[in-house]
Design an enzyme around this catalytic site. Structure first.
Site: not given
Length: 366
Positions: A59, A61, A84, A93
């Site tokens: 992801h 982040e 998330c 995350c």
């Protein structure tokens, strides 16, 4: 006195705008996950950035955190979508954000996934991270309209595309109607969608390739989906003979054992669907099946009949009509003016897209 309107600064908007531009670069390339952009800032210096990786992981982040060469304790993080907060194929995350000791987190819109919706703010605030949402909300919500539609309706987001002459005809053969500029734009649409849906009639009459033929983007050609009730597709067609594992799927209702065996030998996936009371494969059933195949963005490129049927079922979310500057006269033509009229009735909005198509015209219905 502080008001809701001034809780974000001009710099906040600049950093979030950068995060959105990053997200746009992977639009359509992140599988069933949304494309997210992330920017990490400290003392008005950008330390690092991240984008959801192709196919959805890692992801944005975690990408931004890992790519920072500087210490990110006490930083500000700008993310286009709510981080998330659940365990999936990767840890949440929110865990990485807490561990990295980010001081402030700004995200624009909530994640419509029920596993994350409105949860990260509570988690992060409980760990003393200042968390604010709503930055550039109108603009970023528009970017995530496909993702939000899919999550809400458990149906794919469907975009139609058709090219016709200035007098609203299409041809019964594969001779191009529009110019080279228009065809390049249509290839960009293919690049941005997970799959492309057509009918066996289009395959048999036009023998299309249905791939992306823009240099550097060839590997992002969509999965090819064919509606072929009686398995009448020609075995010598390009799509049949260029099939690879999982890139070509036929929806059918046939019991032709030899044809089934021959198509399977070409590595084509066959999905049998029962006929409805009208003796057809139900279109909503097909799109529901496409959703469960995890193909969430569908481009429809087909002829007059299938386009009309999808319009009547109100299954298009958007539509692109390429209109050539040239007329078609003579034989081997099909009038599609009824489609043009129905598009103007079905969709509330339309605009002429400035894509520098020379004398061709592109109308976007949405």
């Amino acid at each position: 006195m502080s008001t809701k309107k001034d809780k974000f600064t001009k710099k906040d908007r600049t950093y979030m705008s950068l995060a959105l531009n990053l997200a746009k670069t992977h639009h359509g390339l992140t599988g069933t996950n949304p494309s997210v952009g992330c920017v990490i800032v400290k003392n008005d210096d950008i330390l690092s950035t991240g984008i959801t990786a192709r196919n959805g992981r890692p992801h944005a982040e975690t990408q931004a955190i890992k790519s920072s060469k500087a210490n990110i304790i006490g930083t500000k993080m700008y993310v286009t979508l709510e981080p998330c907060s659940h365990y999936g194929k990767t840890p949440p995350c929110t865990n990485a954000i807490i561990k990295s000791k980010v001081k402030e987190l700004f995200y624009s819109v909530e994640d419509k996934d029920i596993k994350s919706f409105n949860k990260s703010k509570i988690i992060l605030k409980s760990n003393n991270i200042v968390t604010k949402s709503g930055l550039l909300k109108k603009e970023i919500k528009k970017f995530y309209k496909n993702y939000e539609y899919v999550k809400k309706n458990k149906m794919p987001y469907v975009i139609g595309k058709l090219a016709c002459s200035s007098n609203f005809y299409i041809l019964k053969n594969k001779i191009p109607i529009t110019n080279d500029h228009s065809r390049k734009v249509s290839h960009l649409l293919r690049y941005q969608n997970h799959c492309i849906l057509t009918s066996y009639k289009t395959i048999n009459s036009d023998n299309p390739k249905l791939n992306c033929r823009i240099r550097g983007l060839e590997h992002f050609s969509p999965t090819r989906l064919i509606i072929d009730k009686n398995l009448n597709v020609k075995m010598n067609s390009f799509l049949v003979n260029s099939a690879k594992k999982s890139n070509t799927i036929i929806f059918h209702s046939s019991d032709k054992k030899k044809k089934i065996k021959d198509l399977k030998s070409k590595k084509i996936k066959l999905i049998f669907l029962d006929l409805n009371k009208y003796g057809d494969i139900d279109l909503k059933t097909i799109f529901k099946k496409i959703y469960y195949l995890k193909l969430h963005n569908v481009l429809v490129e087909c002829g007059n009949n299938l386009t009309n049927n999808i319009l009547k079922e109100n299954l298009f979310n958007e539509f692109y009509l390429f209109k050539s500057n040239n007329k078609i006269i003579g034989k081997d033509k099909i009038n599609v003016k009824s489609i043009y009229k129905d598009l103007n009735i079905t969709f509330k909005k339309k605009k002429i897209v400035n894509t520098f198509l020379d004398k061709d015209l592109l109308i976007h219905y949405y």
